[in-house]
Design a protein around this motif. Structure first.
Motif, PDB file in Angstrom:
ATOM      1  N   SER A   1       0.866  -1.129  -0.034  1.00  0.00           N
ATOM      2  CA  SER A   1      -0.032  -0.042  -0.135  1.00  0.00           C
ATOM      3  C   SER A   1       1.011   1.101  -0.009  1.00  0.00           C
ATOM      4  O   SER A   1       2.092   1.482   0.343  1.00  0.00           O
ATOM      5  CB  SER A   1      -0.850   0.265   1.181  1.00  0.00           C
ATOM      6  OG  SER A   1      -1.852  -1.095   1.309  1.00  0.00           O
TER       7      SER A   1
ATOM      8  N   ARG B   1      -9.653  -1.081  -4.845  1.00  0.00           N
ATOM      9  CA  ARG B   1      -8.340  -1.078  -4.354  1.00  0.00           C
ATOM     10  C   ARG B   1      -7.915   0.314  -4.104  1.00  0.00           C
ATOM     11  O   ARG B   1      -7.196   0.490  -3.016  1.00  0.00           O
ATOM     12  CB  ARG B   1      -7.340  -1.575  -5.410  1.00  0.00           C
ATOM     13  CG  ARG B   1      -7.604  -2.804  -5.773  1.00  0.00           C
ATOM     14  CD  ARG B   1      -6.743  -3.747  -6.760  1.00  0.00           C
ATOM     15  NE  ARG B   1      -6.311  -2.999  -7.814  1.00  0.00           N
ATOM     16  CZ  ARG B   1      -5.322  -2.268  -8.361  1.00  0.00           C
ATOM     17  NH1 ARG B   1      -4.198  -2.193  -7.485  1.00  0.00           N
ATOM     18  NH2 ARG B   1      -5.341  -1.510  -9.562  1.00  0.00           N
TER      19      ARG B   1
ATOM     20  N   GLN C   1      -5.589   6.792  -1.355  1.00  0.00           N
ATOM     21  CA  GLN C   1      -4.818   5.712  -0.859  1.00  0.00           C
ATOM     22  C   GLN C   1      -4.783   4.313  -1.753  1.00  0.00           C
ATOM     23  O   GLN C   1      -6.073   4.277  -2.185  1.00  0.00           O
ATOM     24  CB  GLN C   1      -5.900   5.337   0.557  1.00  0.00           C
ATOM     25  CG  GLN C   1      -5.395   3.979   1.184  1.00  0.00           C
ATOM     26  CD  GLN C   1      -4.103   3.981   1.765  1.00  0.00           C
ATOM     27  OE1 GLN C   1      -3.891   5.055   2.537  1.00  0.00           O
ATOM     28  NE2 GLN C   1      -3.407   2.774   1.927  1.00  0.00           N
TER      29      GLN C   1
ATOM     30  N   ASN D   1      -4.251   0.476  -1.928  1.00  0.00           N
ATOM     31  CA  ASN D   1      -3.892  -0.910  -1.570  1.00  0.00           C
ATOM     32  C   ASN D   1      -4.124  -2.102  -2.619  1.00  0.00           C
ATOM     33  O   ASN D   1      -4.310  -1.653  -3.799  1.00  0.00           O
ATOM     34  CB  ASN D   1      -5.110  -1.154  -0.642  1.00  0.00           C
ATOM     35  CG  ASN D   1      -5.171  -0.190   0.433  1.00  0.00           C
ATOM     36  OD1 ASN D   1      -4.297   0.401   1.090  1.00  0.00           O
ATOM     37  ND2 ASN D   1      -6.472   0.057   1.100  1.00  0.00           N
ATOM     38  N   SER D   2      -3.297  -3.118  -2.050  1.00  0.00           N
ATOM     39  CA  SER D   2      -3.373  -4.243  -3.244  1.00  0.00           C
ATOM     40  C   SER D   2      -2.650  -3.765  -4.467  1.00  0.00           C
ATOM     41  O   SER D   2      -3.219  -4.157  -5.579  1.00  0.00           O
ATOM     42  CB  SER D   2      -4.820  -4.843  -3.337  1.00  0.00           C
ATOM     43  OG  SER D   2      -5.358  -5.288  -2.159  1.00  0.00           O
TER      44      SER D   2
END
Length: 123
Positions: free
Chosen positions: A17, A67, A82, A84-85
């Motif tokens: 992340s 994501r 943000q 993520n993944s």
């Protein structure tokens, strides 16, 4: 006019992340729709997501939906991404952009751009 400065890019492993920030100055931040775009080497700049003046509406590219999350703090004149993944294919220079009024997915809808921040995702 508004000036935009991105930060938070870097090198991360796939599955990790990162949170990007974009600090705005020069005008009333809450009057601007804010967008995130990215450009990978050899490819055109593409839409990532956008957020409305107070954050009530957010739209994402299909490739990042679920994501990535865009948020904003109007008291701090900052918009965030943000991520993520993360995937190797997310590697790109990420740009924030601003439009005074409503804006969508088109690059030409945005009037002001930051200088970009590099995100590199390794396998």
């Amino acid at each position: 006019q508004v000036q935009l400065v991105e930060s938070g890019g870097g090198l991360v492993q796939a599955g990790g992340s990162l949170r990007l920030s974009c600090a705005a100055s020069g005008d009333t931040f809450s009057r601007y729709f804010m967008g995130w775009f990215r450009q990978a080497p050899g490819k055109e700049r593409e839409f990532v997501g956008t957020i409305s003046w107070r954050g009530g509406n957010r739209y994402y590219a299909d490739s990042v939906k679920g994501r990535f999350t865009i948020s904003r703090d109007n008291a701090k004149n900052t918009v965030y991404l943000q991520m993520n993944s993360l995937k190797v294919e997310d590697t790109a220079v990420y740009y924030c952009a601003a439009h005074r009024g409503a804006a969508g997915r088109g690059l030409n809808e945005y009037d002001y751009w930051g200088q970009g921040t590099q995100v590199t995702v390794s396998s």
